[in-house]
Design an enzyme around this catalytic site. Sequence first.
Site, PDB file in Angstrom:
ATOM      1  N   THR A  99       1.884   1.574  -4.673  1.00 46.43           N
ATOM      2  CA  THR A  99       3.279   1.418  -5.095  1.00 46.43           C
ATOM      3  C   THR A  99       3.700   2.681  -5.832  1.00 46.43           C
ATOM      4  O   THR A  99       3.275   2.940  -6.960  1.00 46.43           O
ATOM      5  CB  THR A  99       3.442   0.197  -6.008  1.00 46.43           C
ATOM      6  OG1 THR A  99       3.041  -0.981  -5.295  1.00 46.43           O
ATOM      7  CG2 THR A  99       4.888   0.038  -6.442  1.00 46.43           C
ATOM      8  N   LYS A 177       9.626  -1.788  -1.613  1.00 48.52           N
ATOM      9  CA  LYS A 177       8.604  -2.386  -2.468  1.00 48.52           C
ATOM     10  C   LYS A 177       9.065  -2.422  -3.924  1.00 48.52           C
ATOM     11  O   LYS A 177       8.914  -3.436  -4.619  1.00 48.52           O
ATOM     12  CB  LYS A 177       7.302  -1.595  -2.338  1.00 48.52           C
ATOM     13  CG  LYS A 177       6.236  -1.921  -3.367  1.00 48.52           C
ATOM     14  CD  LYS A 177       5.686  -3.325  -3.235  1.00 48.52           C
ATOM     15  CE  LYS A 177       4.533  -3.536  -4.197  1.00 48.52           C
ATOM     16  NZ  LYS A 177       3.965  -4.887  -4.125  1.00 48.52           N
TER      17      LYS A 177
END
Length: 313
Positions: A99, A177
């Site tokens: 991420t 995300k």
Amino acid sequence: MAPRIAFLGLGNMGQAMCKNLVENGDFERPLFLYNRTTSRTKALSAQIGHSVVANTVSEAVSEAEIIFSCLTDAAAVNETFETILMHNVQEKLFVECSTTQSEHTNELAGKVEEAGGHFVAMPVFGEPTMAEKGLLTCVPAGKAEQVERIKPYCVGVIGRAVVDLSDQQPGAASLLKVIGNVFIVNTIETVAEAHVLAEKTGLNIQHLQNAIDVLFGGAHALYSKRMSSGEYYKNKPLVRINECHRLASEILDLGNRSGTSLRAYEQGVEHMKVVQQYAGASGDISGIYGAVRLESGLNFENQEGDLNQPRGA
């Protein structure tokens, strides 16, 4: 012949993904595993079988055609790829699941492609228990022909679904995300407030749990059960609160830069701060429920006899 696969980064998510790659994937040759902590790599290899411990990043990458990575943060990603790009990466496909910010992802993709490799960003949605069960949602972005190469390792292997961003810049997956994490925190905040309201107005919590299961299911049900059972403070954290703060700062910065109001999310972040003050850096994200309880005149813990005192710094 199936391509040789390597996996870099064996945190909770990485370990679960590797387990499912070995158990559910079409592997003729063993999966290469690498983690900075060698003891963790050896333990996982012994557990899942059909895998080989790589002693260095370079060893893992040199032996593989497709290299997955799932690393802690942007700094770890940068350090790892600095090492990787010192070597020949011609025609190797890198599948980056960490991420990170979209700008960082696009920059990294450019470096890999300039060196003759291929790059797909594929962050995943789902926490570690979902990863264990192969229930992640995969979000691949990059050139379509490269995304197609990794789809056989998604549905039915490490995940249950794909949000396909083929032919989009890899950073689009990273952006999705990050935005998706706004949903997650807001979901926990909403479920927490509903639980506390039910408790304070005398509604049987099992009735609330049943309603959440029927009406929403999924993440709502999962976090609701962690709250009602006390797992949010009793057991190993689902997601550590200190990791959530790092991502939260990136999301708030993104909101500021884009001129977007994120008031609901900001409230969740304030409750995350309370969780860290109360339970320490290893507090759980679903401890937001405990923070709402404190604001409402209840103990942080929801079990009779628990002390309403901070347990960590």
